[in-house]
Design a protein around this motif. Structure first.
Motif, PDB file in Angstrom:
ATOM      1  N   ILE A 385      38.011  34.894  31.041  1.00 18.55           N
ATOM      2  CA  ILE A 385      38.652  36.163  31.383  1.00 18.55           C
ATOM      3  C   ILE A 385      40.161  35.941  31.430  1.00 18.55           C
ATOM      4  N   ALA A 386      40.882  36.622  30.550  1.00 21.45           N
ATOM      5  CA  ALA A 386      42.321  36.434  30.436  1.00 21.45           C
ATOM      6  C   ALA A 386      43.044  36.995  31.664  1.00 21.45           C
ATOM      7  N   GLU A 387      44.285  36.542  31.838  1.00 22.91           N
ATOM      8  CA  GLU A 387      45.072  36.964  32.999  1.00 22.91           C
ATOM      9  C   GLU A 387      45.203  38.481  33.065  1.00 22.91           C
ATOM     10  N   GLU A 388      45.421  39.138  31.906  1.00 22.67           N
ATOM     11  CA  GLU A 388      45.606  40.593  31.933  1.00 22.67           C
ATOM     12  C   GLU A 388      44.326  41.313  32.332  1.00 22.67           C
ATOM     13  N   MET A 389      43.146  40.745  31.996  1.00 24.78           N
ATOM     14  CA  MET A 389      41.893  41.369  32.393  1.00 24.78           C
ATOM     15  C   MET A 389      41.609  41.131  33.877  1.00 24.78           C
ATOM     16  N   ARG A 390      42.090  40.023  34.414  1.00 21.18           N
ATOM     17  CA  ARG A 390      41.874  39.754  35.841  1.00 21.18           C
ATOM     18  C   ARG A 390      42.622  40.761  36.708  1.00 21.18           C
ATOM     19  N   GLY A 391      43.762  41.231  36.241  1.00 16.43           N
ATOM     20  CA  GLY A 391      44.511  42.228  36.991  1.00 16.43           C
ATOM     21  C   GLY A 391      45.218  41.655  38.205  1.00 16.43           C
ATOM     22  N   GLN A 392      45.525  42.519  39.129  1.00 14.93           N
ATOM     23  CA  GLN A 392      46.297  42.139  40.306  1.00 14.93           C
ATOM     24  C   GLN A 392      45.422  41.430  41.339  1.00 14.93           C
ATOM     25  N   ALA A 393      46.080  40.626  42.152  1.00 15.45           N
ATOM     26  CA  ALA A 393      45.390  40.007  43.285  1.00 15.45           C
ATOM     27  C   ALA A 393      45.124  41.065  44.356  1.00 15.45           C
ATOM     28  N   VAL A 394      44.044  40.898  45.096  1.00 13.86           N
ATOM     29  CA  VAL A 394      43.695  41.871  46.130  1.00 13.86           C
ATOM     30  C   VAL A 394      44.637  41.753  47.315  1.00 13.86           C
ATOM     31  N   VAL A 395      44.838  42.865  47.996  1.00  9.99           N
ATOM     32  CA  VAL A 395      45.485  42.866  49.306  1.00  9.99           C
ATOM     33  C   VAL A 395      44.396  42.872  50.370  1.00  9.99           C
ATOM     34  N   SER A 396      43.487  43.849  50.248  1.00  3.05           N
ATOM     35  CA  SER A 396      42.256  43.839  51.038  1.00  3.05           C
ATOM     36  C   SER A 396      41.144  43.311  50.148  1.00  3.05           C
ATOM     37  N   ALA A 397      40.209  42.582  50.739  1.00  2.00           N
ATOM     38  CA  ALA A 397      39.197  41.880  49.947  1.00  2.00           C
ATOM     39  C   ALA A 397      38.383  42.814  49.055  1.00  2.00           C
ATOM     40  N   TRP A 398      38.227  44.096  49.446  1.00  2.23           N
ATOM     41  CA  TRP A 398      37.380  45.024  48.703  1.00  2.23           C
ATOM     42  C   TRP A 398      38.170  45.884  47.723  1.00  2.23           C
ATOM     43  N   ASP A 399      39.439  45.571  47.472  1.00  3.19           N
ATOM     44  CA  ASP A 399      40.292  46.411  46.630  1.00  3.19           C
ATOM     45  C   ASP A 399      39.683  46.642  45.248  1.00  3.19           C
ATOM     46  N   HIS A 400      39.808  47.875  44.765  1.00  2.00           N
ATOM     47  CA  HIS A 400      39.356  48.209  43.418  1.00  2.00           C
ATOM     48  C   HIS A 400      40.292  49.259  42.840  1.00  2.00           C
ATOM     49  N   GLU A 401      40.308  49.360  41.541  1.00  2.00           N
ATOM     50  CA  GLU A 401      41.171  50.332  40.880  1.00  2.00           C
ATOM     51  C   GLU A 401      40.656  51.751  41.128  1.00  2.00           C
ATOM     52  N   PRO A 402      41.555  52.752  41.115  1.00  4.18           N
ATOM     53  CA  PRO A 402      41.116  54.141  41.270  1.00  4.18           C
ATOM     54  C   PRO A 402      40.087  54.497  40.199  1.00  4.18           C
ATOM     55  N   GLY A 403      39.025  55.125  40.614  1.00  5.70           N
ATOM     56  CA  GLY A 403      37.992  55.542  39.666  1.00  5.70           C
ATOM     57  C   GLY A 403      36.850  54.558  39.508  1.00  5.70           C
ATOM     58  N   TYR A 404      37.006  53.330  40.045  1.00  7.04           N
ATOM     59  CA  TYR A 404      35.931  52.340  39.867  1.00  7.04           C
ATOM     60  C   TYR A 404      34.653  52.792  40.563  1.00  7.04           C
ATOM     61  N   MET A 405      34.736  53.206  41.817  1.00  9.63           N
ATOM     62  CA  MET A 405      33.542  53.582  42.561  1.00  9.63           C
ATOM     63  C   MET A 405      32.906  54.842  41.971  1.00  9.63           C
TER      64      MET A 405
END
Length: 504
Positions: A385-405
């Motif tokens: 998994i490339a760095e760009e696919m990994r995305g940002q590091a979490v701030v809160s452990a459960w962080d997800h992008e808008p729309g994921y849920m």
């Protein structure tokens, strides 16, 4: 299995109280008589060099069958992950290396079918058992198998012969011959009672003996991938409605559950555990509940703070996150294969979870076993998994992008049981009159407005937009409480006690 559970009547014990029978042999590794680590260094030096010695420390005497069954119900074969209301979680190569401390790099085990003659010759050469005796065992077992007790005897007898040869001053060659046979039998017993545990619970497959021919090369094989492939193979089988047995390395599965959901079941910390040991050695599980119903309800109502997405942060000085953990594609062991898709569980690697690509883009359907081997050994860097696919590091452990849920609830059904409409108190007569008058006047459909508000508030809470304990979270909860009387009245209009789905 999730389908009949969802549609089952609340009193349908035949469906809701089905017990999973877990076939496990790890306790045999605990009970087998082992040489002294202080005096028999000839034995332990080889076992430790093999990379398999940690498997002597990672087994549980007690399993929580209801807990295991509750997770088996949520297994999805197409994504090789568990689907829960918080999103997906998976058993990854990183979990295997931290829980078991066995190698997750190296060549995939590549055994194929053997004839009885080939298997008998191998047992005779590597373990010193008379060929006719071996053929008798195969005939009795109706396959290329030896009983656990037979392998244990081979290990003990050769260990005794080695000690006797030393005492009698025999040649170094003869001493080494007995010692090697004893070590091979022990390692075969060890892996077949743990990572290759099968539904029989009493025999080993002699096909694995070939990997112990050269004791100096045992560590070159990818034992961690083999453990994961076998466990996923049995999970794929056990999640079907017609199956009520589960095999594979059950201690690995329960250790993974305890690591990620420490408050879900009963366990204690082993007093002799230290951070240099495999993480599985930390846990002493309790018996728990044999039925999965209570665990099923707990998972249906799970909150973000109940899940530890990355439980090995304090273990990284012992087992750092290595490149193999980021590999996305097929793993294999013999003729079995399994998907490893870390992009679906980025929060386990402390990255913000986004909508993942389709599984077939990572694990191409129809790949041959030779191609799977080549890709892992020669194209590992290209398949990570490339760095760009990994995305940002979490701030809160459960962080997800808008729309994921929102996406997740469209493609999955992570809640096992529908919410039941509660019995409602009688409606005041004056409220009855007001509602009937409003319906007669064709007033705006306030119920539809309230339902829309409810759905939006529930979505906000479900996706973690308001952290529990904050004022905003409390306000949203109060709004839901204010909406309940109107929605309850409407349910009474439809008919008291009727089942409804909160995600309509």
């Amino acid at each position: 299995m999730a389908i009949p559970i969802w549609y089952a009547d609340p009193n349908d014990k035949e469906i809701l109280a089905v017990n999973l029978r877990c076939i496990a042999s790890g306790k045999k590794v605990i009970n087998i008589q082992k040489p002294s680590r202080r005096t028999d260094r000839w034995f332990w030096d080889v076992v430790e060099a093999s990379g398999l010695e940690p498997l002597t420390r990672t087994n549980f005497s007690v399993l929580d069958y209801g807990l295991l069954w509750a997770f088996v119900e949520r297994w999805h074969t197409e994504t090789s992950s568990f689907h829960i209301p918080l999103g997906e979680l998976a058993i990854t190569l990183d979990d295997v290396q931290c829980l078991l401390h066995i190698p997750i790099e190296g060549k995939f085990l590549n055994h194929g079918k053997m004839s009885r003659d080939e298997a008998a010759d191998m047992v005779n050469s590597f373990l010193g058992v008379d060929r006719n005796v071996v053929m008798g065992h195969f005939a009795k077992m109706n396959g290329l198998h030896l009983k656990h007790s037979d392998v244990e005897d081979i290990y003990s007898v050769n260990h005794g012969l080695a000690d006797k040869a030393v005492a009698e001053g025999k040649s170094a060659h003869e001493i080494k011959l007995y010692r090697d046979r004893s070590i091979r039998a022990f390692l075969l017993f060890l892996v077949c009672c743990t990572i290759f545990s099968n539904k029989s619970s009493y025999y080993v497959d002699v096909v694995y003996l070939q990997y112990f021919q050269d004791l100096s090369a045992v560590r070159e094989w990818n034992w961690g991938a083999a453990a994961l492939v076998h466990l996923q193979h049995y999970l794929d089988d056990a999640c079907l409605v017609t199956v009520n047995q589960m095999a594979g390395y059950m201690s690995l599965l329960q250790g993974w559950i305890i690591s990620h959901f420490p408050g879900l079941s009963v366990w204690a910390q082993d007093p002799i555990y230290s951070e240099g040991m495999p993480r599985n050695a930390k846990f002493v599980p309790g018996a728990g509940h044999r039925e999965p119903s209570s665990y099923r309800n707990s998972l249906d109502n799970i909150q973000t703070y109940d899940c530890v997405f990355s439980p090995y942060d304090d273990h990284r000085h012992v087992r750092p996150l290595i490149n193999s953990c980021w590999f996305s594609g097929w793993l294999r062991c013999g003729n079995l294969k399994a998907k490893h898709l870390p992009e679906r569980v980025l929060r386990q690697f402390k990255h913000v979870q986004g909508i993942p690509r389709k599984p077939d883009l990572s694990a191409t359907p129809g790949m041959s076993l030779c191609e799977i081997d080549r890709v892992f050994m020669e194209e590992l860097d290209l398949r990570m998994i490339a760095e760009e696919m990994r995305g940002q590091a979490v701030v809160s452990a459960w962080d997800h992008e808008p729309g994921y849920m929102t996406w997740f609830y469209k493609v999955s059904h992570p809640v096992m049981r529908p919410v039941q409409a509660p019995a409602s108190p009688p409606r005041p007569p004056n409220l009855e009159v007001l509602i009937e008058a409003a319906e007669a006047r064709n007033d705006p459909n306030m119920l539809q407005v309230c339902r829309g508000v409810r759905d939006e508030v529930e979505r906000s809470l479900r996706e973690g937009e308001a952290v529990e304990g904050t004022p905003v979270h409390g306000t949203l909860r109060r709004i839901l409480n204010l909406l309940n009387p109107v929605l309850t009245c409407r349910r009474l209009k439809r008919g008291r006690g009727r089942r409804y789905n909160t995600r309509e």
